[in-house]
Design an enzyme around this catalytic site. Structure first.
Site, PDB file in Angstrom:
ATOM      1  N   ASN A   9      36.691  45.810  37.080  1.00 33.53           N
ATOM      2  CA  ASN A   9      35.916  46.868  35.863  1.00 33.53           C
ATOM      3  C   ASN A   9      36.045  48.513  36.520  1.00 33.53           C
ATOM      4  O   ASN A   9      36.339  48.903  37.755  1.00 33.53           O
ATOM      5  CB  ASN A   9      34.532  46.740  36.223  1.00 33.53           C
ATOM      6  CG  ASN A   9      33.973  45.356  35.711  1.00 33.53           C
ATOM      7  OD1 ASN A   9      35.132  45.238  34.469  1.00 33.53           O
ATOM      8  ND2 ASN A   9      33.038  45.235  35.660  1.00 33.53           N
ATOM      9  N   VAL A  10      36.510  49.331  35.389  1.00 34.59           N
ATOM     10  CA  VAL A  10      36.317  50.784  35.397  1.00 34.59           C
ATOM     11  C   VAL A  10      35.013  51.796  36.122  1.00 34.59           C
ATOM     12  O   VAL A  10      35.491  53.100  36.079  1.00 34.59           O
ATOM     13  CB  VAL A  10      37.503  51.634  34.822  1.00 34.59           C
ATOM     14  CG1 VAL A  10      38.765  50.822  35.150  1.00 34.59           C
ATOM     15  CG2 VAL A  10      37.079  50.963  33.416  1.00 34.59           C
ATOM     16  N   HIS A  39      41.785  47.696  38.646  1.00 37.00           N
ATOM     17  CA  HIS A  39      42.579  48.487  37.579  1.00 37.00           C
ATOM     18  C   HIS A  39      41.949  49.760  37.555  1.00 37.00           C
ATOM     19  O   HIS A  39      41.511  51.147  36.751  1.00 37.00           O
ATOM     20  CB  HIS A  39      41.247  47.741  35.886  1.00 37.00           C
ATOM     21  CG  HIS A  39      42.270  46.484  35.915  1.00 37.00           C
ATOM     22  ND1 HIS A  39      41.397  45.741  34.557  1.00 37.00           N
ATOM     23  CD2 HIS A  39      43.411  45.721  36.058  1.00 37.00           C
ATOM     24  CE1 HIS A  39      42.127  44.675  34.751  1.00 37.00           C
ATOM     25  NE2 HIS A  39      43.647  44.253  35.532  1.00 37.00           N
ATOM     26  N   CYS A  53      47.992  62.865  38.523  1.00 36.67           N
ATOM     27  CA  CYS A  53      49.075  63.425  38.327  1.00 36.67           C
ATOM     28  C   CYS A  53      49.798  62.333  37.645  1.00 36.67           C
ATOM     29  O   CYS A  53      50.596  61.738  37.441  1.00 36.67           O
ATOM     30  CB  CYS A  53      50.272  64.139  39.146  1.00 36.67           C
ATOM     31  SG  CYS A  53      51.383  64.779  38.290  1.00 36.67           S
ATOM     32  N   GLY A  64      32.755  36.946  34.371  1.00 37.24           N
ATOM     33  CA  GLY A  64      32.399  38.198  33.494  1.00 37.24           C
ATOM     34  C   GLY A  64      34.039  38.210  33.236  1.00 37.24           C
ATOM     35  O   GLY A  64      33.702  39.143  32.859  1.00 37.24           O
ATOM     36  N   SER A 112      37.400  38.201  30.444  1.00 40.30           N
ATOM     37  CA  SER A 112      37.571  35.696  29.658  1.00 40.30           C
ATOM     38  C   SER A 112      39.646  35.914  30.232  1.00 40.30           C
ATOM     39  O   SER A 112      40.169  35.103  29.877  1.00 40.30           O
ATOM     40  CB  SER A 112      38.201  37.696  28.589  1.00 40.30           C
ATOM     41  OG  SER A 112      39.155  38.291  28.847  1.00 40.30           O
ATOM     42  N   ASN A 161      30.052  32.740  33.074  1.00 41.19           N
ATOM     43  CA  ASN A 161      29.777  33.448  31.449  1.00 41.19           C
ATOM     44  C   ASN A 161      29.420  32.667  31.347  1.00 41.19           C
ATOM     45  O   ASN A 161      29.258  31.364  30.923  1.00 41.19           O
ATOM     46  CB  ASN A 161      31.935  33.226  31.887  1.00 41.19           C
ATOM     47  CG  ASN A 161      32.491  33.954  30.794  1.00 41.19           C
ATOM     48  OD1 ASN A 161      31.708  34.356  29.539  1.00 41.19           O
ATOM     49  ND2 ASN A 161      32.966  34.780  30.788  1.00 41.19           N
TER      50      ASN A 161
HETATM   51  P1  NAD Z   1      36.221  41.356  28.426  1.00 43.84           P
HETATM   52  O1  NAD Z   1      36.172  42.038  27.946  1.00 43.84           O
HETATM   53  O2  NAD Z   1      37.940  40.419  27.893  1.00 43.84           O
HETATM   54  O3  NAD Z   1      35.814  40.051  28.546  1.00 43.84           O
HETATM   55  C1  NAD Z   1      33.977  40.066  29.565  1.00 43.84           C
HETATM   56  C2  NAD Z   1      33.853  38.004  29.539  1.00 43.84           C
HETATM   57  O4  NAD Z   1      32.767  38.648  29.826  1.00 43.84           O
HETATM   58  C3  NAD Z   1      33.758  37.283  28.251  1.00 43.84           C
HETATM   59  O5  NAD Z   1      34.196  36.508  29.168  1.00 43.84           O
HETATM   60  C4  NAD Z   1      33.073  37.236  27.853  1.00 43.84           C
HETATM   61  O6  NAD Z   1      32.019  35.975  27.385  1.00 43.84           O
HETATM   62  C5  NAD Z   1      31.698  37.671  29.513  1.00 43.84           C
HETATM   63  N1  NAD Z   1      29.950  38.055  29.300  1.00 43.84           N
HETATM   64  C6  NAD Z   1      29.887  38.162  28.022  1.00 43.84           C
HETATM   65  N2  NAD Z   1      28.419  38.910  28.608  1.00 43.84           N
HETATM   66  C7  NAD Z   1      28.468  38.718  29.773  1.00 43.84           C
HETATM   67  C8  NAD Z   1      27.258  38.571  30.849  1.00 43.84           C
HETATM   68  N3  NAD Z   1      25.964  38.691  30.606  1.00 43.84           N
HETATM   69  N4  NAD Z   1      27.408  38.095  31.999  1.00 43.84           N
HETATM   70  C9  NAD Z   1      28.226  37.430  32.053  1.00 43.84           C
HETATM   71  N5  NAD Z   1      29.413  37.419  31.355  1.00 43.84           N
HETATM   72  C10 NAD Z   1      29.520  37.942  29.965  1.00 43.84           C
HETATM   73  O7  NAD Z   1      36.438  42.189  30.033  1.00 43.84           O
HETATM   74  P2  NAD Z   1      37.916  41.597  31.402  1.00 43.84           P
HETATM   75  O8  NAD Z   1      38.537  39.874  31.060  1.00 43.84           O
HETATM   76  O9  NAD Z   1      37.012  42.391  32.201  1.00 43.84           O
HETATM   77  O10 NAD Z   1      39.413  42.243  30.333  1.00 43.84           O
HETATM   78  C11 NAD Z   1      38.995  43.155  29.908  1.00 43.84           C
HETATM   79  C12 NAD Z   1      39.686  44.431  30.735  1.00 43.84           C
HETATM   80  O11 NAD Z   1      38.852  45.935  29.911  1.00 43.84           O
HETATM   81  C13 NAD Z   1      39.185  44.718  31.873  1.00 43.84           C
HETATM   82  O12 NAD Z   1      40.673  44.649  32.348  1.00 43.84           O
HETATM   83  C14 NAD Z   1      38.715  46.124  32.024  1.00 43.84           C
HETATM   84  O13 NAD Z   1      39.049  46.882  32.871  1.00 43.84           O
HETATM   85  C15 NAD Z   1      38.846  46.580  30.878  1.00 43.84           C
HETATM   86  N6  NAD Z   1      37.072  46.767  30.360  1.00 43.84           N
HETATM   87  C16 NAD Z   1      36.343  47.237  31.679  1.00 43.84           C
HETATM   88  C17 NAD Z   1      34.943  47.833  31.205  1.00 43.84           C
HETATM   89  C18 NAD Z   1      34.004  47.704  32.426  1.00 43.84           C
HETATM   90  O14 NAD Z   1      34.650  48.954  33.372  1.00 43.84           O
HETATM   91  N7  NAD Z   1      32.726  47.737  32.703  1.00 43.84           N
HETATM   92  C19 NAD Z   1      34.091  47.388  29.832  1.00 43.84           C
HETATM   93  C20 NAD Z   1      35.271  46.966  29.306  1.00 43.84           C
HETATM   94  C21 NAD Z   1      36.819  46.529  29.381  1.00 43.84           C
HETATM   95 ZN    ZN Z   2      51.161  67.286  39.496  1.00 45.23          ZN
END
Ligand code: NAD
Ligand code: ZN
Length: 287
Positions: A111-112, A130, A138, A214, A216, A240
């Site tokens: 998560n970012v 990430h 930069c 959480g 995928s 999940n």
């Molecule tokens: P993803 O969006 O691919 O998958 C999210 C997963 O979370 C799914 O498997 C879903 O079933 C599960 N989920 C949904 N609600 C939930 C809950 N309440 N409790 C537990 N699990 C739950 O996310 P990902 O695999 O993290 O990859 C996506 C990329 O997008 C990441 O690399 C990330 O950097 C970025 N991203 C980050 C954020 C953030 O910082 N919050 C948000 C969206 C995407």
């Molecule tokens: Zn620079």
């Protein structure tokens, strides 16, 4: 639940005696209950002009090269969503795990949004693989330094364009070239400097427990972490609401798939870890 307690107890003992790690790996799902949308589903789409883009198209160096303003607009909109969100019970449970486990604990997050650190996890035991949306760096890589997004750059509403002031402020303070969001894009590679790649691999190879939450499993490093930890014999727990590659992995290696949301499952797991650690009173856990 008995098996889980037995396996957790064994793994926590293992952490204390062999300097093994309890690794928590989180994805967008852990922040879903804080109101931050995951990338799957309709909220992931973003329109630029008359076209709709998926995150896999927006979050690329290619798109930044073609239309940096559009990419910055998308990130500044998401920055507003992240700043407005509050950590939830799942984040707080992960803080409790770190408080119990101390140096046996590592958090690897995709998560970012910074919610783990705002909840209270320490920066030195958290690998933001990430990046972090609150920072820029930069785009010409004159140095690896990170800069907080300047205060004068305000988060955007959907479809709100960048101002000239934004464009001026979103520059590298060192060389004056364009700055970019401090995030790993889909067409880029992991590295140690920005994303703690080697550190994550090393930690995975020392895992006695891997708790995935959480995610995928669509990106490469998290999957590698899962496979390395499983190969080392780690006890794998996946949380999940939906089956996914990590729940498959957990089931293949004698772990557990807890089908549910992070905000409910993680506090229970944190409580079990605290109870076990207290019972076995392991000195190196600081108890
Ligand atoms: P993803 O969006 O691919 O998958 C999210 C997963 O979370 C799914 O498997 C879903 O079933 C599960 N989920 C949904 N609600 C939930 C809950 N309440 N409790 C537990 N699990 C739950 O996310 P990902 O695999 O993290 O990859 C996506 C990329 O997008 C990441 O690399 C990330 O950097 C970025 N991203 C980050 C954020 C953030 O910082 N919050 C948000 C969206 C995407
Ligand atoms: Zn620079």
């Amino acid at each position: 639940m008995h098996t889980m307690m037995d396996k957790l107890t064994h793994a926590i003992r293992n952490c204390a005696s062999e300097q093994a790690q309890i690794v928590v790996l989180t994805g967008a799902g852990v922040s879903a209950e804080s109101g931050i949308p995951t990338f799957r589903g309709p909220e992931g789409y973003w329109s630029v002009g008359s076209r709709e883009y998926r995150p896999e198209e927006m979050a690329t160096a290619r798109m930044f090269g073609l239309d940096p303003d559009a990419v910055w607009q998308w990130y500044l909109y998401r920055l507003g969503v992240c700043r407005a969100a509050q950590p939830n019970a799942g984040h707080r449970a992960v803080v409790q795990m770190e408080a119990t486990l101390g140096s046996c604990f590592t958090l690897i997050t995709q998560n970012v949004d910074g919610l783990h650190s705002r909840a209270g996890n320490s920066d030195h035991r958290t690998y933001q693989i990430h990046g972090y949306i609150n920072y820029m760096r930069c785009a010409s890589e004159c140095s690896p330094e990170l800069y907080t997004i300047p205060d004068e750059v305000k988060p955007k509403q959907k479809r709100e364009p960048l101002s000239d002031g934004d464009r001026k402020a979103l520059r590298c303070p060192r060389c004056g070239d364009r700055a970019r969001p401090h995030v790993l894009w889909f067409d880029e590679c992991y590295d140690e400097t920005h994303y703690r790649y080697q550190s994550s691999i090393e930690t995975a190879a020392h895992a006695a427990i891997l708790l995935t939450v959480g995610t995928s499993g669509a990106t490469n490093l998290p999957m590698q972490v899962g496979i390395l930890a499983a190969r080392r014999g780690a006890f794998v727990i996946d949380v999940n609401p939906s089956p996914n590659p990590f729940s498959d992995l957990a089931q293949q290696v004698g772990g557990i798939f807890i089908q549910g949301v992070a905000g409910e499952a993680l506090p229970r797991i944190a409580k079990s870890i605290a109870r076990i650690s207290h019972q076995i009173r392991v000195p190196s856990l600081g108890l």
